[in-house]
Design a protein around this motif. Structure first.
Motif, mmCIF file in Angstrom:
data_model
loop_
_atom_site.group_PDB
_atom_site.id
_atom_site.type_symbol
_atom_site.label_atom_id
_atom_site.label_comp_id
_atom_site.label_asym_id
_atom_site.label_seq_id
_atom_site.Cartn_x
_atom_site.Cartn_y
_atom_site.Cartn_z
ATOM 1 N N ASP A 35 -14.018 29.989 21.140
ATOM 2 C CA ASP A 35 -14.850 31.172 21.363
ATOM 3 C C ASP A 35 -14.351 32.032 22.519
ATOM 4 O O ASP A 35 -14.959 33.038 22.864
ATOM 5 C CB ASP A 35 -16.316 30.784 21.599
ATOM 6 C CG ASP A 35 -16.512 29.903 22.815
ATOM 7 O OD1 ASP A 35 -15.519 29.648 23.532
ATOM 8 O OD2 ASP A 35 -17.655 29.483 23.069
ATOM 9 N N CYS B 211 -24.333 38.610 24.419
ATOM 10 C CA CYS B 211 -23.804 37.260 24.256
ATOM 11 C C CYS B 211 -24.882 36.190 24.321
ATOM 12 O O CYS B 211 -24.569 34.986 24.370
ATOM 13 C CB CYS B 211 -22.740 36.989 25.315
ATOM 14 S SG CYS B 211 -21.268 38.019 25.162
ATOM 15 N N ARG C 201 -25.830 32.068 22.220
ATOM 16 C CA ARG C 201 -24.588 31.366 21.887
ATOM 17 C C ARG C 201 -24.374 30.136 22.776
ATOM 18 O O ARG C 201 -23.250 29.663 22.921
ATOM 19 C CB ARG C 201 -23.391 32.319 22.018
ATOM 20 C CG ARG C 201 -23.521 33.575 21.175
ATOM 21 C CD ARG C 201 -22.300 34.459 21.308
ATOM 22 N NE ARG C 201 -22.465 35.722 20.573
ATOM 23 C CZ ARG C 201 -21.536 36.660 20.471
ATOM 24 N NH1 ARG C 201 -20.358 36.475 21.042
ATOM 25 N NH2 ARG C 201 -21.770 37.773 19.807
ATOM 26 N N ARG C 202 -25.438 29.641 23.395
ATOM 27 C CA ARG C 202 -25.406 28.462 24.267
ATOM 28 C C ARG C 202 -24.578 28.684 25.528
ATOM 29 O O ARG C 202 -24.225 27.725 26.236
ATOM 30 C CB ARG C 202 -24.904 27.223 23.521
ATOM 31 C CG ARG C 202 -25.872 26.746 22.454
ATOM 32 C CD ARG C 202 -25.397 25.460 21.798
ATOM 33 N NE ARG C 202 -25.212 24.361 22.740
ATOM 34 C CZ ARG C 202 -26.182 23.600 23.204
ATOM 35 N NH1 ARG C 202 -27.442 23.807 22.831
ATOM 36 N NH2 ARG C 202 -25.919 22.604 24.046
#
Length: 292
Positions: A12, A86, A89-90
């Motif tokens: 990512d 963002c 997305r953990r």
């Protein structure tokens, strides 16, 4: 703190690394994106006592978080921000996990937004109370009567050790360097004195959209009101903010002097409870939601 590539799967493009002073303009831009009121000077002041993490994706900073270690047994975490684009997305979980590295044996305090509370609970934090953020254009406040032997007076730099001791007793952790800087830079610091002994104090200082009152340390609500009323009157006509403990019972009184409630973050702790001696001074208003 993480090495430059830890917690950074290539899939990512997200990299966690130690935050530096050069990152502060980017951190300020993130807080401004969320409409948080922090000035660049506020970030600089908080970062001076902290270490932090910057989260990058493809070379762009997308998240930040700071932690402050107080003494050998305590810490606070704050200014945890993930850019809205963002979120989900953990990244916040990875950021918080990195901030908590090395703090396993410490009591860790933070103030959670409604959005962040679930994450913090999953990381072992428990709710211990609530804060109330009040702000507005301060109005001249009626004088608060004090009992015989009690008075308000300006603080002197020679009183720093006494103020540091009052703060440590009321917050449950030592923050000597922070209190020293706040006293040096405050627009005003007033002491609640009993028979020539400091029993409480409060500071008025530049922060955010105007000024903030905090910390406020006092033996009881009447003393806290006297301290706050003095500083609010000193700053009458100007934007003023104060973050109080909900259990202080000061909310309605603050609204009567023009400082309306705008937010209610949750106080959360991981580890041992903060030890505040019974019968000692109480912390009625914090410094900021980040440092407590």
């Amino acid at each position: 703190m993480p090495e430059p590539t830890s917690n950074a799967p290539a899939v990512d493009g997200v990299v966690l690394r130690p935050m530096t002073a050069a990152d502060l303009p980017h951190a300020h831009a993130l807080s401004a994106e969320l409409r948080w009121p922090h000035r660049p000077a506020d970030w600089e002041q908080m970062f001076a006592h902290a270490d932090g993490i910057a989260v990058e994706r493809d070379g762009e900073i997308i998240a930040t978080g700071l932690r402050w270690r107080w003494g050998e047994s305590h810490a606070t975490i704050g200014l945890v921000i993930v850019t809205p684009a963002c979120q989900g997305r953990r990244i916040g979980h990875r950021l918080m996990s990195a901030l908590l590295e090395g703090l396993e044996d410490r009591t860790v305090l933070l103030h959670a937004t409604a959005e962040g509370r679930g994450l913090y609970e999953r990381l072992g934090f428990v709710r211990t109370g609530e804060m109330r953020q009040h702000q507005g254009i301060a109005q001249p406040a009626p004088l608060v009567a004090l009992k015989p032997g009690w008075r308000l007076r300006p603080a002197g730099l020679n009183e720093l050790p006494a103020l540091q001791a009052l703060d440590a007793a009321s917050r449950g952790m030592p923050r000597d360097a922070l209190i020293a800087e706040l006293l040096q830079n405050a627009d005003a610091c007033v002491v609640l004195d009993h028979d020539n002994q400091p029993k409480g104090f409060a500071m008025l200082r530049r922060f955010g959209r105007g000024h903030a009152i905090g910390p406020v340390v006092a033996p009881d609500a009447q003393g806290a009101k006297a301290l706050i009323a003095h500083l609010a009157s000193l700053n009458a006509g100007n934007f003023t903010r104060i973050d109080i403990d909900f259990d202080s019972g000061l909310a309605e009184w603050l609204e009567s002097i023009g400082l309306l409630r705008v937010d209610a973050p949750t106080t959360m702790v991981r580890g041992e409870s903060l030890a505040v001696p019974p019968g000692g001074p109480s912390l009625f208003a914090i410094v900021t939601q980040a440092v407590g």
